[in-house]
Design an enzyme around this catalytic site. Structure first.
Site, PDB file in Angstrom:
ATOM      1  N   ASP A  40      37.933  18.828  20.451  1.00  0.00           N
ATOM      2  CA  ASP A  40      38.010  19.674  19.260  1.00  0.00           C
ATOM      3  C   ASP A  40      39.389  20.284  19.072  1.00  0.00           C
ATOM      4  OD1 ASP A  40      36.149  20.093  17.222  1.00  0.00           O
ATOM      5  OD2 ASP A  40      35.877  22.189  17.765  1.00  0.00           O
TER       6      ASP A  40
ATOM      7  N   CYS B 125       0.847  -1.193   0.000  1.00  0.00           N
ATOM      8  CA  CYS B 125       0.000   0.000   0.000  1.00  0.00           C
ATOM      9  C   CYS B 125       0.883   1.243   0.000  1.00  0.00           C
ATOM     10  CB  CYS B 125      -0.916  -0.002   1.217  1.00  0.00           C
ATOM     11  SG  CYS B 125      -1.888   1.518   1.378  1.00  0.00           S
TER      12      CYS B 125
ATOM     13  N   SER C 121      32.112  18.227  25.811  1.00  0.00           N
ATOM     14  CA  SER C 121      32.935  18.925  24.810  1.00  0.00           C
ATOM     15  C   SER C 121      34.096  19.635  25.489  1.00  0.00           C
ATOM     16  CB  SER C 121      32.089  19.949  24.045  1.00  0.00           C
ATOM     17  OG  SER C 121      31.507  20.887  24.926  1.00  0.00           O
TER      18      SER C 121
ATOM     19  N   ASP D 101      23.456  28.132  21.907  1.00  0.00           N
ATOM     20  CA  ASP D 101      22.431  27.518  22.751  1.00  0.00           C
ATOM     21  C   ASP D 101      21.097  28.252  22.637  1.00  0.00           C
ATOM     22  OD1 ASP D 101      23.497  29.763  23.878  1.00  0.00           O
ATOM     23  OD2 ASP D 101      24.100  28.845  25.764  1.00  0.00           O
TER      24      ASP D 101
END
Length: 991
Positions: A298, A9, A262, A679
């Site tokens: 990072d 379907c 982080s 944020d």
């Protein structure tokens, strides 16, 4: 394609069924084009008044409806087995497609129909109907179970209790508070009527400046006050959560959570602090198989990697110790430094011995970390070398490949008692020259993709590297909202307040932000939810992907052009136009369906065009079939089609520096780019899509972090926040004009977001207003004319309403008066310093492309307790408030001198001016203490620049409106020239 030959379907994806059990003919809804549609979906079409084929527009056969019910029952008896192309986890058990009720919210999204309806909405209806049918069948099966067995299977009483509840404020507190706000508005109107209609002709410029400043302050007050109109409190029931999802003898049904941490520079963000954060996560009070911790490096630092290796090894001892003795907090540095009775509530005799041994193990762990930090102070010329002799891939932090290392977990090392530990993953995304990496927001988006490939938990909790878990049950607190079926469908995130360690007792520079977290955020929780503050937040992963909430209403066209087009259409054929729009939306719905890429080749061109448009999803999520398939799994889990042996390679692929090119990452999905305060922008986008957020304040603070407590670092932090607000104000995401189309952002919520992006501009009228007292004292003029009786009433009423508003606000929020006063003081300090520089820096950056940095340099330090409070760092941000202080001091002296020379009649006007100046000095008093330090040590350069500006400004009034007689003009001019010749000479000696 399909083993049975029965087509699927096009709406619900299930077999269309057979029209006759004897002839085994496939059910056909439309004989004109053989468009695949099952009888159940056909019944829905006809029931809703749509009797034409979606594909060709021909009417359905008349006898089809009569046969539909009978033929749909043949589906299970026919024994049909089909191989669906989409491997979606447990979609039948859940009763619906995992992406059935969400839609991407983009400006030109390819997965939204022209009418603005979510493309998956029609599929929602089909799946929801099937879900209700399955529930009905389950009830029928349950009715056949013996009563005795049903009694045994009944849930405990706690399992049926709510997981959370809203505690509204008492009317005795809220009603007077609202009444005073309305009264203050009325008084403000009368006050401005008097101020505007009674100008001061002798000081028209000063009067006009003061009125403009006061109007701006009134607007700022409205933006800040009305989002606090309906504050609420919330209470959670963790015991009910456990009773419902953790039944004895059964596997835990709590939802998995991926933790994000982080970090960038280990020399500025100590590895020991990051290690404590990771340890608090690994030992959290939550099922270990449901917890995964991802650490983003990072800066591609080998120091971070090696410290994480040491942390993983120490976790094998620390985690079982915490869980055995219910340790709080579970960050060892802060647990062992507590000045409390650690034997309280401890009844096991072995605790003292094991605690002493654990303290020794932690000290050894600290020594190893400190040794790594000492070794990393000087980088070798040839770069860092790993233990196996190969160069560290991240020696060049701006040009290195992506790196992923999995520690612990199911297949990794277990703790010393042989139990499984949560998974710990080190991630350093690829970086190459010429690519924009978007700092923290880009790193967080890389973690979203990596975690989706490896674990794909439905919820994400992000923490800064210096924020550890202070309450081991914090995740359970969040799950009381995220897993509550009554409210979870519309919740995009649960935000916890920030709490801090190591702040001086008086909180001189309002580092705790108590007023914001305990007043403003509670007010927002009563509207559409608190703003996202960057850390201590649990996200719904589906909200990060840009989808709208499942309860998203059908929206009309949002664009002006499309509405104009509707008006230009022929009115006589409105029903036909609606059918065309509906047909187009359904056709695009079919094109947007996701199927496993490996199965596409099994379909011919017609079926391929009807089933999939993979390009639209690659333009949104990037070119990773595994990741795209994971976005459709509402309940999380790794896609069944994924090959476990290639998951790491796929994870490396999704963190490549070119993966986000020509996609919607950072634009509509994930953390949003374009501001250093990503944020605020990310939360704003979610609220614009119709999501709501929750504010959770457990009695024991969920997370704690560290904050800069010396003046210069605090101002630099505030400068960065204000700069982010200015960037949002100058972007297309400005709340003043963004997000009106869908009507999903509530007006009071919009006022709150407008306040977050315009508050830095208050610095301009604030500096002018703080300078007015000195100007008035030096010139002998004033901004207010002689007060009449009625004018005195308005001024008195304004002051009383301001005081009452603050008192009643403190009453319902529980905030102390000292915290409120510190907040008021730092509002002025930050406004005349950091906010001013942020406005200019923001305009230079956004309009001229000039990126200006205000550096801070250490000048003095102190090793005593709170020694950092007295650490002074020179920065240009300190000049404006210092100048304002000096000018006001000079103005007070000049005012009293003039009053002494002029007689008693001048003392009355002097009172108002001096009160005005003292108001400024009193608000800047913490700044003055920060300048002086513990031993009154103030850098000479600060004094010289401030004295220069204040002296030039003060002596100019001699030429403009002097108090001295004409015979003394030459003496004043001589003093003026001598001062100007002395200061440059003194400054040259300082250099």
């Amino acid at each position: 394609m399909m083993e049975s030959g029965v087509p699927l379907c096009s709406t619900c994806g299930e077999p269309v069924g057979l029209s006759s059990a004897d002839k085994a003919e496939v059910f056909v809804a439309c004989h004109g084009c053989n468009y695949p549609l099952c009888s159940a979906c056909l019944e829905d079409e006809i029931r809703e008044g749509r009797d034409s084929c979606l594909h060709c527009g021909e009417p359905y056969a008349r006898n089809v409806t009569e046969k539909a019910t009978e033929e749909s029952s043949n589906l299970e008896a026919s024994g049909v087995r089909l191989r669906t192309a989409a491997h979606v986890h447990d979609h039948q058990e859940n009763g619906g497609h995992v992406r059935n009720s969400s839609s991407l919210s983009m400006v030109e999204s390819e997965v939204n129909g022209e009418s603005g309806n979510p493309l998956w909405k029609n599929r929602v209806d089909s799946w929801m109907e099937k879900k209700s049918k399955k529930k009905t069948s389950k009830k029928a099966e349950k009715a056949q179970i013996p009563v005795e067995q049903q009694m045994e299977d009944q849930e405990s009483p706690e399992a049926g209790q709510p997981l959370s509840r809203i505690i509204p404020l008492s009317p005795n507190k809220l009603t007077p508070y609202r009444a005073v706000i309305i009264m203050r508005l009325i008084v403000l109107g009368l006050f401005f009527n008097y101020r505007i209609t009674n100008p001061v002709d002798s000081a028209y410029g000063l009067w006009l400046t003061s009125v403009i400043c006061e109007i701006w302050f009134a607007v700022s007050w409205v933006l800040d006050q009305f989002p606090k109109w309906s504050p609420i409190n919330r209470q959670t029931y963790i015991d009910s959560l456990s009773a419902r999802y953790e039944k004895e003898g059964e596997e835990s049904q709590l939802a998995p959570v991926d933790f994000f941490v982080s970090t960038v520079d280990p020399l500025k963000e100590p590895p020991l602090i990051t290690g404590n954060t990771v340890l608090s996560i690994l030992s959290v009070d939550y099922p270990v198989e449901k917890v995964s911790c991802y650490v983003s490096d990072d800066g591609s630092s080998m120091l971070t990697f090696e410290s994480l290796v040491e942390t993983a090894e120490f976790a094998r001892k620390w985690v079982p110790f915490c869980k055995k003795y219910s340790i709080e907090p579970r960050a060892p540095e802060f647990y062992f430094s507590q000045k409390i009775d650690y034997l309280k509530d401890k009844i096991q005799p072995s605790f003292v011995k094991e605690r002493r041994a654990m303290k020794r193990d932690y000290d050894e762990y600290k020594v190893r970390i400190n040794a790594l930090v000492a070794k990393a102070q000087k980088t070798p010329e040839e770069g860092w070398i790993m233990q196996d002799g190969t160069p560290w891939p991240g020696n060049n932090p701006r040009d290195h490949p992506g790196m992923i290392q999995v520690f612990l977990g199911h297949s990794g090392a277990h703790d010393i008692e042989g139990n499984e530990l949560p998974r710990l993953v080190y991630v350093s995304r690829e970086k190459r020259p010429g690519y924009q990496h978007h700092k923290k927001a880009g790193a967080m988006n890389a973690l979203v993709r990596v975690s989706a490939i490896l674990t794909n938990a439905p919820y994400i909790l992000n923490l800064d590297c210096d924020h550890y878990i202070n309450n081991s049950k914090a995740v359970r607190e969040a799950m009381c909202f995220m897993m509550d079926p009554e409210i979870c469908r519309d919740v995009c995130y649960v935000q916890f307040p920030q709490r801090f360690d190591g702040i001086d007792r008086s909180d001189r520079y309002a580092n705790r932000n108590i007023v914001f977290f305990d007043v403003n955020m509670k007010g927002l929780d009563g509207i559409q939810g608190p703003v996202y503050v960057g850390t201590g937040c649990v996200f719904n992963r589906q909200a990060m992907y840009g989808y709208g909430p499942p309860s998203l209403p059908v929206l009309p066209k949002s664009s002006f052009c499309s509405s104009c087009c509707c008006c230009c259409r022929r009115s006589k054929k409105a029903p036909d136009d609606q059918n065309d729009v509906y047909r187009d939306a359904r056709r695009e719905d079919l094109d947007s369906a996701i199927f496993n890429l490996k199965e596409i080749d099994n379909y011919d061109e017609y079926e391929r065009s009807q089933l999939i448009s993979q390009t639209s999803f690659e333009k949104t999520f990037g070119q990773s079939s595994v990741f795209i398939e994971s976005t459709l799994m509402e309940n999380g889990g790794v896609p069944e089609s994924a090959n476990p042996s290639t998951l790491i390679n796929e994870a490396i692929h999704v963190i490549s520096c070119g993966y986000e090119e020509k996609t919607q990452w950072g634009k509509e999905i994930g953390w949003i780019y374009g501001s250093v305060t990503e944020d605020i922008l990310t939360g704003f986008k979610m609220h614009c899509r119709g999501w709501r957020s929750i504010y959770c304040m457990p009695s024991r603070p969920a997370f704690k972090g560290s904050a800069p407590i010396n003046l210069s670092d605090r101002l630099h932090q505030v400068l960065r926040w204000a700069l982010g607000s200015v960037e949002i104000f100058l972007s297309r995401h400005c709340p003043l004009w963004y997000g009106y189309g869908g009507g999903r952002l509530k007006w009071l919520q919009r006022l709150a977001y407008i306040n977050t992006i315009v508050y830095p501009f208050t610095s301009l009228p604030l500096i002018a207003y703080c300078s007015l007292p000195a100007i008035c004292l030096l010139t002998g003029k004033f901004i207010i004319p002689t007060l009449s009786n009625i004018a005195s009433v308005w001024f008195l009423g304004l002051f009383i309403s301001i005081i009452l508003t603050s008192v009643l606000e403190l009453r319902w929020s529980g905030v102390g008066i000292e915290d409120w006063w510190r907040n008021e003081q730092f509002w002025v300090i930050g406004g005349v310093s950091a906010h001013l520089f942020a406005v200019f820096q923001g305009f230079l950056k956004m309009l001229a492309g000039i990126d200006t940095n205000f550096t801070v340099t250490a000048k003095a330090t102190d090793d005593t307790e709170f020694g950092e409070l007295y650490l002074f760092k020179w920065t240009t941000v300190l000049i404006p408030p210092t100048t304002i202080l000096v000018v006001n001091f000079v103005g007070v002296v000049a005012g009293f001198s003039d009053a002494l020379n002029s007689g008693y009649e001048s003392w009355g006007p002097l009172f108002g001016k001096v009160f005005f100046a003292l108001w400024v000095i009193l608000h800047l008093y913490p700044f003055l203490k920060g300048l002086m330090g513990r031993q009154n040590r103030t850098p000479t350069i600060v004094v010289l620049w401030s004295v220069l500006l204040a002296s030039v400004f003060s002596l100019l009034w001699v030429k403009i409106d002097p108090f001295i007689r004409l015979g003394q003009d030459k003496v004043a001019e001589l003093c003026f020239h001598q001062l100007l010749s002395f200061l440059p000479e003194r400054m040259g000696l300082q250099r």
